[in-house]
Write a protein that holds these residues in place. Sequence first.
Motif, PDB file in Angstrom:
ATOM      1  N   VAL A  65       0.831  -1.203   0.000  1.00 44.08           N
ATOM      2  CA  VAL A  65       0.000   0.000   0.000  1.00 44.08           C
ATOM      3  C   VAL A  65       0.866   1.254   0.000  1.00 44.08           C
ATOM      4  N   SER A  66       2.019   1.195   0.718  1.00 40.28           N
ATOM      5  CA  SER A  66       2.855   2.394   0.857  1.00 40.28           C
ATOM      6  C   SER A  66       3.723   2.655  -0.359  1.00 40.28           C
ATOM      7  N   PHE A  67       4.338   1.599  -0.901  1.00 44.73           N
ATOM      8  CA  PHE A  67       5.299   1.767  -1.998  1.00 44.73           C
ATOM      9  C   PHE A  67       4.861   0.954  -3.211  1.00 44.73           C
ATOM     10  N   PRO A  68       3.742   1.341  -3.845  1.00 43.91           N
ATOM     11  CA  PRO A  68       3.196   0.492  -4.916  1.00 43.91           C
ATOM     12  C   PRO A  68       4.167   0.271  -6.070  1.00 43.91           C
ATOM     13  N   GLU A  69       4.987   1.283  -6.401  1.00 40.09           N
ATOM     14  CA  GLU A  69       5.897   1.094  -7.555  1.00 40.09           C
ATOM     15  C   GLU A  69       7.011   0.117  -7.216  1.00 40.09           C
TER      16      GLU A  69
END
Lengths: 228, 312
Positions: free
Chosen positions: B132-136
């Motif tokens: 959720v925080s670092f989708p890439e």
Amino acid sequence: MSSLRQEFSKGLILENPVLRLVLGTCPTLAISTAAINGMGMGVAATLVLLGSNVVISLLRKVIPDRVRIPAYITIIAGFVSIVQMLMKAYLPTLDKALGIYLPLIVVNCIILGRAEGFASKNSVLASAVDAIGMGAGFTAALVSMGIIREFLGAGTFFSLPVTSQFIEPIKVMVLPPGGFFVFGILIAVANSLARRKGRKPVDSLGCHGCAGCEACPAGQSEEGKLNE
Amino acid sequence: MGKLIVNYSPHILHTDTTQGIMLDVIIALVPVSAFGIALFGPYVAAVIAVCIVAAVLSEYLFCKIAKQPNTISNLSAVVTGLLLALNLPPTFPLWMAAIGSAFAIIVVKQMFGGIGQNFANPAITARIMLTVSFPEAMTAWREPFAWLNKTADTVTTATPLSGGDFTPMRLILGQHGGCIGETCAIAIIIGGIYLLIRKVINPIIPFTYIATVGILAVAFGENPFIWIFTGGLLIGAFFMATDYVTSPTTRKGQLVFALGCGIITALIRKFGSYPEGVSFSILLMNILVPHINSLTKNKPFAWEKANHGKKN
């Protein structure tokens, strides 16, 4: 004088409406995504609380007991309307950010709780001091949650970039789960501060955690526990 | 005269210890980690090391600060860190991995009371937090063996769940994009069989979970082979859904739990906006475990007769 100071300071930590009485959780979690929103919400609620506490305290001998809740709500709604109109006129961006949570101050249980539990049986001065203390506690909780969530989740401090240029922020902190993480941790911190002053931690939403405790027959029967 | 010991039952204790079970899980994860490093290069070893060190350090520091007995020697933090690392993409930034590990140990495990008290699997929850925080960064898949080719070590690729054509052999050997530990089906199955033989896990949860997903893949008109051998299903079914603390205690409950995991996984894969649903399904079912436990309680022998004698 010392009792007035006590009425004020109890709202900060020992009876902090958000972190110790666990009231007003809905706006707390929803708008604390940024520090400035928390500040706006806290100040707006404090103004409403101050107005309603003073007026309800003035009218406490006039309002018949059986219709007191509708009467309180009407008074609170009046002050909310004033605050909302002022904010729409002078701070339209903040008004947009707070959205539905600004009119919802009408049904905020902190304000009704103080009306029912304090202003309806205390003098005007004491009620005003109580309102300022509780409002300050609410604002402090919202702003600290907002600062933590904004810093971790967006890398900014009151919208000023701090780490956002060189570190990817932890986005989950500005999303609802992050709100619950920070909320839980701050409750633990407030409990530990209160324990240092000899108070019990809030371990459940039990009867004694209720703001209407002083007015409630069930709360009265075990009042000794509350006043420990 | 010999010393007479008077004590309550049980008098015969099993020799299993938390440390022993955790050591078995670590051994079972060795082939998966080895294949992960072989497929995606030496950087993966750094990700695994950072996750384990961050997890153990977080547990050590939390116990120290909270003045609790230190529990790092039971190796559960090592397992959490290792499982989390295996659930990360091969190019994942190290500092993000460290944050994930610290989150898994401090927020998900220690704040709820430490080992045995957490309601959700720490590695799964940390993976979701990172997704959720670092989708890439969490979807930066790499072509296997690209690290051997010095001129192009950043070949990116898609996970088979988001499309593409793959032969069954490539899927089983793990020659496709994905997380460090989820691509090589053979290695995961070897680890799973080791745990089954050592009786660390029982077969109900993994087999029900995998079968449910396979059957639903057929029902949805998808290729069941791709659904079973790609994504986090195998590692999730063998290593995450079987976590003692966060799975039901009764056989019946485990069946319900695994069915639920399978159904939610299939629904997310078919209809959700994420290509993968294993971690979400396990977390959602983790939350339901207390209810599953209380609804599937085993009745004592002859209980029904004693209470409803008139029926017979």
